[in-house]
Design a protein around this motif. Structure first.
Motif, short mmCIF file in Angstrom:
data_model
loop_
_atom_site.label_atom_id
_atom_site.label_comp_id
_atom_site.label_asym_id
_atom_site.label_seq_id
_atom_site.Cartn_x
_atom_site.Cartn_y
_atom_site.Cartn_z
N GLY A 133 0.68 -1.17 -0.06
CA GLY A 133 0.08 -0.06 -0.03
C GLY A 133 0.70 1.34 -0.14
N GLY A 134 2.19 1.07 -0.05
CA GLY A 134 3.01 2.36 -0.27
C GLY A 134 3.27 3.03 1.21
N LEU A 135 4.04 3.79 1.28
CA LEU A 135 4.49 4.56 2.56
C LEU A 135 3.15 5.06 3.43
N ALA A 136 2.25 5.51 2.64
CA ALA A 136 0.84 6.17 3.44
C ALA A 136 0.32 4.91 4.30
N VAL B 72 -2.67 15.62 -1.67
CA VAL B 72 -1.10 15.06 -1.75
C VAL B 72 -0.18 16.08 -2.26
N HIS B 73 0.99 16.28 -1.58
CA HIS B 73 1.82 17.18 -2.00
C HIS B 73 3.07 16.51 -2.59
N VAL B 74 3.36 15.54 -1.78
CA VAL B 74 4.71 14.62 -2.66
C VAL B 74 4.41 13.24 -2.29
N ARG B 75 4.62 12.49 -3.26
CA ARG B 75 4.57 11.11 -3.10
C ARG B 75 5.69 10.35 -4.18
N THR B 76 6.65 10.03 -3.34
CA THR B 76 8.15 9.24 -3.88
C THR B 76 7.93 8.06 -3.08
N THR C 297 10.28 7.30 -1.03
CA THR C 297 10.86 7.58 0.10
C THR C 297 9.99 8.68 0.99
N VAL C 298 9.15 9.40 0.38
CA VAL C 298 8.52 10.38 0.96
C VAL C 298 7.12 10.63 0.49
N ASN C 299 6.20 10.77 1.77
CA ASN C 299 4.68 11.16 1.38
C ASN C 299 4.33 12.27 2.17
N ALA C 300 3.77 13.44 1.58
CA ALA C 300 3.50 14.55 2.57
C ALA C 300 1.94 15.26 1.91
N GLY C 301 1.61 15.75 2.73
CA GLY C 301 0.23 16.37 2.37
C GLY C 301 -0.73 17.14 3.25
N ARG D 116 -1.14 19.42 8.72
CA ARG D 116 -0.01 19.29 7.68
C ARG D 116 0.81 18.02 7.90
N TRP D 117 1.18 17.04 7.22
CA TRP D 117 1.58 15.73 7.57
C TRP D 117 2.94 15.33 6.59
N PHE D 118 3.72 14.66 7.17
CA PHE D 118 5.03 14.27 6.40
C PHE D 118 5.59 13.18 6.91
N LEU D 119 5.60 12.02 6.01
CA LEU D 119 6.22 10.75 6.18
C LEU D 119 7.18 10.33 5.47
N SER D 120 8.54 9.83 5.98
CA SER D 120 9.70 9.34 5.28
C SER D 120 10.41 8.13 5.78
#
Length: 311
Positions: free
Chosen positions: A176-179, A202-206, A208-212, A222-226
């Motif tokens: 399911g990916g990082l999220a 969703v602002h970034v989805r790579t 190694t990084v998900n953010a939104g 505001r959230w950030f996962l890496s």
């Protein structure tokens, strides 16, 4: 004595399940894993039967059931994409299911499992251990007494080595990916604190990084996962840390870095007492994670951009 079977016996999280089963006075009857490095079970339930093939595992449990010796619970600690079919296996065997997070990958699977519950009379539970963390329970009680929208900045960095990219965790179809794989507990925590999300960006989805950005009934988040350890703040990196966990609530840092040792055992206790976390509790985080996985990323406006994105 409650009788258990466990899938994913060779996995990282399995020892927490074995310890929990032992501490609630349960008995592990059988385990399943395609890998055979399962010596850890000797410290808990050395007499448990072991299988590397799901067909043989299910047949063994079905035979036990026909003799009146079936399992009460199937605990599921396998890769994420296997949770849905293994939960269905549990219900077919006349057992309750207790699955690791994420319960399933898609909201539609939650709906189908609700139908299976109604058909079989058995329950589907999941491990949402942050909901039994004492500091977070106290925070939720405090929030329930306060009014108004809250501004939240959630940051979770958990450094992973090169192995991660070669594992099932890096395959979005399986994890399911990082999220989902990394973020599901935090999306659940936000829903538990602040209600449903009615705006998801969703602002970034790579890889190694998900953010939104999330707008929930009671908070703007505001959230950030890496999994990239370079995002760990420099003072912590210099101290050898590869993990950074932060929730800032209206600018106030929420501390909950301790107290994780026995959370699985507490989830097991609640489940056996009929107070476990079921489909209704799991649904919102699964829905949000699925949206994050499928929405097209967009450039954020300054007021909804996570501070780490400036880097």
């Amino acid at each position: 004595m409650r009788r258990f079977a466990l899938t994913g016996l060779a996995g990282y999280i399995a020892p927490r399940h074995l310890k929990a089963i032992q501490e609630v006075g349960g008995l592990l009857v059988a385990g399943l894993d395609p890998a055979t490095n399962v010596g850890v079970v000797d410290s808990f339930f050395p007499e448990a039967a072991f299988f590397t093939e799901p067909e043989a595992f299910e047949a063994y449990l079905e035979d036990l059931r026909e003799r009146g010796e079936g399992v009460d619970y199937l605990a599921i600690a396998s890769p994420n994409h296997l949770h849905y079919p293994q939960i269905r296996m549990a219900l077919r065997l006349g057992a309750h299911a207790l699955s690791e997070k994420p319960l399933v990958l898609w909201p539609e699977e939650v709906d189908r499992l609700a139908e299976w519950e109604a058909r079989t009379g058995k329950r589907v539970y999941t491990v949402l251990q942050l909901r039994v963390h004492p500091a977070l329970q106290a925070l939720r009680e405090r929030l329930a007494q306060e009014r108004g929208m809250r501004d939240v900045v959630l940051t979770y960095v958990t450094g992973r080595g090169a192995w991660y990219g070669a594992s099932w965790k890096a395959d979005e179809r399986k994890s399911g990916g990082l999220a989902t794989n990394i973020g599901i507990h935090f999306f659940d925590l936000l829903a538990w604190f602040f209600g449903k999300a009615h705006r998801v960006e969703v602002h970034v989805r790579t890889p190694t990084v998900n953010a939104g950005y999330l707008e929930l009934e009671g908070a703007r988040v505001r959230w950030f996962l890496s999994i990239d350890p370079s995002f760990v703040p420099e003072p912590l990196r210099k101290a050898g840390k590869r993990t950074y966990r932060s929730i800032a609530l209206d600018g106030e840092e929420v501390e909950f870095s301790e107290g994780f040792t026995d959370l699985h055992t507490e989830v097991y206790r609640k489940t056996l007492a009929g107070e476990g976390f079921g489909l209704a509790e799991a649904r919102e985080a699964i829905r949000v994670a699925a949206e994050v996985r499928t929405l097209s990323p967009r450039d954020p406006s300054p007021e909804v951009r996570h501070p780490f994105l400036a880097r």
